[in-house]
Structure formats: structure tokens, C-alpha cells
Design a protein around this motif. Structure first.
Motif, short mmCIF file in Angstrom:
data_model
loop_
_atom_site.label_atom_id
_atom_site.label_comp_id
_atom_site.label_asym_id
_atom_site.label_seq_id
_atom_site.Cartn_x
_atom_site.Cartn_y
_atom_site.Cartn_z
N TRP A 102 0.88 -1.18 0.00
CA TRP A 102 0.00 0.00 0.00
C TRP A 102 0.91 1.22 0.00
O TRP A 102 1.87 1.28 0.77
CB TRP A 102 -0.85 0.06 1.26
N ARG A 103 0.60 2.21 -0.81
CA ARG A 103 1.42 3.41 -0.82
C ARG A 103 0.60 4.61 -0.37
O ARG A 103 -0.35 5.02 -1.05
CB ARG A 103 1.98 3.66 -2.22
N ALA A 104 0.94 5.14 0.80
CA ALA A 104 0.30 6.34 1.34
C ALA A 104 1.22 6.86 2.43
O ALA A 104 1.87 6.07 3.12
CB ALA A 104 -1.06 6.01 1.92
N ALA A 105 1.27 8.18 2.58
CA ALA A 105 2.15 8.77 3.60
C ALA A 105 1.77 8.27 4.99
O ALA A 105 2.63 8.13 5.86
CB ALA A 105 2.07 10.29 3.53
N SER A 106 0.47 7.99 5.19
CA SER A 106 0.02 7.55 6.52
C SER A 106 0.16 6.04 6.71
O SER A 106 -0.20 5.52 7.77
CB SER A 106 -1.45 7.95 6.72
N LYS B 86 -1.64 15.94 -2.09
CA LYS B 86 -0.30 15.60 -2.59
C LYS B 86 0.58 15.13 -1.41
O LYS B 86 1.36 14.20 -1.55
CB LYS B 86 0.37 16.81 -3.26
N ARG B 87 0.42 15.80 -0.28
CA ARG B 87 1.20 15.41 0.91
C ARG B 87 0.80 14.01 1.37
O ARG B 87 1.63 13.22 1.81
CB ARG B 87 0.98 16.41 2.05
N ALA B 88 -0.50 13.72 1.30
CA ALA B 88 -1.01 12.43 1.78
C ALA B 88 -0.57 11.28 0.89
O ALA B 88 -0.37 10.16 1.36
CB ALA B 88 -2.53 12.47 1.87
N ASN B 89 -0.43 11.58 -0.40
CA ASN B 89 -0.07 10.53 -1.35
C ASN B 89 1.38 10.74 -1.77
O ASN B 89 1.67 11.39 -2.76
CB ASN B 89 -1.01 10.60 -2.57
N SER B 90 2.29 10.18 -0.95
CA SER B 90 3.69 10.53 -1.08
C SER B 90 4.40 9.86 -2.26
O SER B 90 5.32 10.41 -2.82
CB SER B 90 4.42 10.17 0.21
N SER B 91 3.97 8.67 -2.62
CA SER B 91 4.67 8.00 -3.72
C SER B 91 3.68 7.27 -4.61
O SER B 91 2.62 6.87 -4.17
CB SER B 91 5.69 7.01 -3.17
N SER B 92 4.06 7.12 -5.85
CA SER B 92 3.11 6.53 -6.79
C SER B 92 3.45 5.06 -7.07
O SER B 92 4.56 4.61 -6.81
CB SER B 92 3.11 7.32 -8.09
#
Lengths: 246, 222
Positions: A102-106, B86-92
Motif C-alpha cells: 500500500w502506498r500512502a504517507a500515513s 499531494k502530501r497524503a499521497n507521497s509516492s506513486s
């Protein structure tokens, strides 16, 4: 069948990860996706290599522990199926599968395909419960609940908290998860009592965890293994607006 | 007012601002189209319509300021939400499958919105600005159809058409999305919202597009 894999490998939280290619032979179409990964891991261990770390527990699609993206789809290409319930008959001999966490900053990566989903736990801690005294277990018919509400609450309660909604959302929004949790309580008499504080606290925690906000693209609904509906997000919004403004 | 600050800075509060301002702008473009349709009534009718509006200049100025505030709040909340997301979704992902799980219009809101914004700035600096300079016997109709900044200029007319089509794409997602944000899309109003949505994403942009095509290209050719 033979399956080619391009798997995200990352040593730990701080390490910079990368993709590594593997080829798995003699894969039975009856194997689950994770049994195929088990087979690969056995081979890696025999060769003295580090096995691929991935989250799993019940392998029956009900615990919410598992979750990887396969060729860019959360839990793989099928609708309404968790990664653990995905079988290799969904793929063809010679297919190449790109397997990513899963890719998300959180949801920071802990190792390989395993991510830290404690942010979901903290959202639940902020209000995902009933704290009023509900007494002993009442008879099922003691508190009349319209069937439509009971069914809606149950549908929302089927959310297993796997995080696929966040993983596939272009904004990494957690609103389908939070919406399901808020809705399941809001529809029932015991949950209604604390609805205002619950929704305000859960949304505040969701924002504090750094999740994005919903742009209503519907990707979460399309990828949710429990097919949680977007109407849960509408309910979340309505509850939050009422609690904040009315 | 702490509760209001908390609400406005929350993710849902920002969406609420986005949806409310968007719907108010939808009402504005509906009214604008009605005015533009007067062009089909000929020069005298159109000029007298604009002249009638000009007679209420102080009121028009107040409405213009209100619309500007609504438009700016739509843009500002859009930028804030985009930056948060954009901050929440850091990488694609290595493999992106957005097209399989979401609509084209929902994924391109920032792009279509930006083009409409550029169009509005251009529209204000040309047509609106020249309208303010008209006095006495000047013709508003001639400005609209003229070669300088009106539909007589094929580049301007073509950009007008492109902008209106993209506005339709923007509203295809935006209109019904606002109601989802207000939490009413799960109710008995769902069918009504879908029908109203079609008016705003299809009928109204098609009306603007038809005016540009007719006065820019078709009327001259026949």
C-alpha cells in the motif's frame, strides 16, 4: 504455470526500497496468491535469501490483515476479493505481476510489502466505539430497529479495515474506512447517542494522521474487498456537517 | 468561533467550501447563459438587455464582488485540498490503474478547472473590460461578435469552445460531487441530482458552445 514477479523489496522503514524480479515455476492454478508467495519464500530461504515479508493472518478474507497491490490493483484484479482469497487461476501462464505495498504517507512501509496501519487504530481509538452503558445483552426484539437500518449498519460493519481504500485513492483518503465506521454506529440506537462527538473526533484524528480528502472519484468503492459503498462517505459528510454546524 | 475555524480547516470543511462555491458558480453560469441567448434576438435586443443591467450598476457591482469572492474561495479551497492530497499521497505505484477504477472527469478536475480559470481571466480582461468602456450609442453586440476579442476572432472563438467543453467535463464530476460532499447523494434525491447534473454538465456548456460555434463559424458560412 510459470509466474514472473516484480516485487517491492525494502529492508526497513528507513531503507530505500526497489523492485526485484523473481520467477516461480510449477505454480498450481488452485494455489492462492499467498501460497504462491509461500512457495517463492521457501525457495528463497533454501537459497539463504531473505524471504518476502507480507501481512496475512486468517487467509479467509475476514481479518483485514492482508493487502498488496497487484499490477496496480488493490488486492488484485478481482472485485470483492482480498489478496489472500485471490487464486492463481485469475492469472495466465507466463504473466508478470508487479507486487507493491500500500502506498500512502500515513501507511509507511515497515518491510517489503508490510505497511504500518496503526493510523487506522488511532482513528478507531478516537471514537470508533460505544462507551455508554448498554446494560446486559437484550433480547433481539427488545430494541426495534428498522430492517433497512439494520442491514445498512451490517453492510458498513463488514469493513475489515484492510486499507485498500486508502491505497488506491489518488489522495490517500481514508474517508471510506471512517465513513463505514461512523455509519455502522449511526444507524443503530446504541451508537446514535454519541454520534456527534464520535464523528468530530474521528474526522479530527483522520486529518491529524495526514490522510487526504475525498474527491469522490469512487476508486475506493471499486477496490474495496467488502464492496463498501460510497454512500458511507456521504453519511460521514452529513454526520460531520450536522455535528459541526447544527 | 472556534467551532467554525475547526470546521473550515477540516478536510470535510474544505470540501464543503469547494462544493458550496461550486454550486453557486453553477447558478451564475446558468444565469449567464440566459443573457447570452439574447444574442440570437439580434443587436437591438441584446444591447437593450445589457443597457438594462447597466442601469442597476451599483447592484451589479455588488454581485460582481460576491461572485469574485465565491470564485476565489473555490480556487483557494481547491489549491488547499490539492496540496493536502499531494502530501497524503507521497509516492506513486509502478503500475497506475486509475482509469480502471475512476472516471476521466474525476481525475482531471485540477486541469479542467485551471483551463476554465485561464478562460475566465481572459474573458474578463477582454469582453467584460470592453463592456465597461461602452457609453452612449456604443454596441455591446458588436464587441461580442467583433474581430478584436469577440467571436469574429477565430482563435478566441475556438478557445471559447474548448473552455466550454472542459467546463462541461469539470461539471460532470463537480456538480454531483458537491451533493456527495453535502451528504445528500445517499438519499431519495439521487435521481433528481443526476438529472440536474446533466443540465449543468451537458446542456449549459452545450449552450455556450453552440453560441460560439454559431456566431464564430456557422453564421458567417451560411
Amino acid at each position: 504455470m510459470q509466474i514472473n514477479l516484480k516485487v517491492w523489496r525494502q529492508e526497513n522503514r528507513q531503507a530505500i526500497g526497489g523492485y526485484k524480479n523473481y520467477s516461480v515455476s510449477d505454480v498450481s492454478e488452485h494455489m492462492s496468491f499467498f501460497e504462491m508467495l509461500d512457495k517463492l519464500n521457501n525457495e528463497l530461504v533454501r537459497k539463504g535469501e531473505d524471504p518476502i515479508a507480507f501481512d496475512h493472518d486468517c487467509r479467509e478474507g475476514i481479518c483485514g490483515s492482508c493487502g498488496v497491490t497487484i499490477n496496480g490493483r488493490a488486492h488484485g484484479p478481482l472485485r470483492g476479493v482480498t489478496s489472500c482469497q485471490l487464486h492463481m487461476r485469475s492469472f495466465k501462464d507466463g504473466d508478470t505481476l508487479v507486487v507493491e505495498p500500500w502506498r500512502a504517507a500515513s501507511f509507511p512501509v515497515i518491510k517489503d510489502l508490510v505497511v504500518d496501519r496503526k493510523s487506522f487504530d488511532r482513528i478507531m481509538e478516537s471514537g470508533g466505539y460505544v462507551s455508554i452503558n448498554t446494560g446486559g445483552t437484550p433480547d433481539a426484539n427488545a430494541i426495534p430497529i428498522p430492517k433497512i437500518d439494520a442491514d445498512a449498519a451490517f453492510d458498513s460493519a463488514t469493513c475489515i479495515g484492510c486499507g485498500a481504500c486508502v491505497a488506491i485513492c489518488k489522495n490517500s483518503a481514508a474517508m471510506l474506512f471512517v465513513g463505514a465506521k461512523v455509519t455502522q454506529f449511526t444507524k443503530l440506537p446504541q451508537g446514535k447517542v454519541e454520534r456527534r462527538e464520535r464523528v468530530k473526533n474521528m474526522v479530527a484524528q483522520m486529518d491529524a494522521e495526514g490522510f487526504g480528502s475525498c474527491t469522490n472519484t469512487g476508486a475506493c468503492e471499486a477496490e474495496c474487498p467488502k464492496e463498501i459503498s460510497l454512500t458511507n462517505i456521504a453519511t460521514l459528510n452529513k454526520e460531520y456537517l450536522k455535528a459541526s454546524l447544527c | 468561533m472556534n467551532w467554525l475555524t475547526t470546521f473550515m480547516n477540516s478536510s470535510i470543511g474544505k470540501k464543503f467550501t469547494m462544493g458550496t462555491s461550486g454550486l453557486l458558480l453553477c447558478l451564475f453560469i446558468a444565469q449567464h447563459l440566459v443573457g447570452n441567448m439574447m444574442l440570437f434576438g439580434g443587436e437591438a435586443l441584446f444591447n437593450s438587455y445589457v443597457a438594462t443591467l447597466s442601469a442597476f450598476k451599483p447592484l451589479v457591482r455588488i454581485i460582481e464582488v460576491i461572485i469574485s469572492i465565491i470564485f476565489l474561495s473555490h480556487i483557494i479551497s481547491g489549491i488547499r485540498l490539492t496540496l493536502d492530497n499531494k502530501r497524503a499521497n507521497s509516492s506513486s505505484y509502478n503500475v497506475n490503474t486509475g482509469s480502471e477504477t475512476s472516471s476521466f472527469s474525476s481525475r482531471t478536475m485540477a486541469i479542467t478547472g485551471s483551463v476554465v480559470f485561464i478562460f475566465v481571466i481572459m474573458h474578463l480582461s477582454t469582453i467584460w473590460y470592453r463592456f465597461q468602456l461602452v457609453h452612449g450609442s456604443g454596441s455591446y453586440y458588436d464587441i461580442i461578435l467583433g474581430d478584436a476579442v469577440g467571436f469574429g476572432n477565430p482563435i478566441y472563438a475556438a478557445f471559447y469552445v474548448v473552455a466550454m467543453i472542459l467546463m462541461g467535463v469539470h461539471l460532470k464530476h463537480g456538480f454531483q460531487s458537491a451533493f456527495q460532499t453535502f451528504g445528500v447523494s445517499d438519499s431519495r434525491y439521487k435521481g433528481l441530482i443526476e438529472k440536474m447534473s446533466m443540465i449543468f454538465w451537458l446542456v449549459i456548456p452545450a449552450g455556450f458552445t453552440w453560441i460560439a460555434l454559431w456566431f464564430g463559424f456557422i453564421a458567417e458560412a451560411i
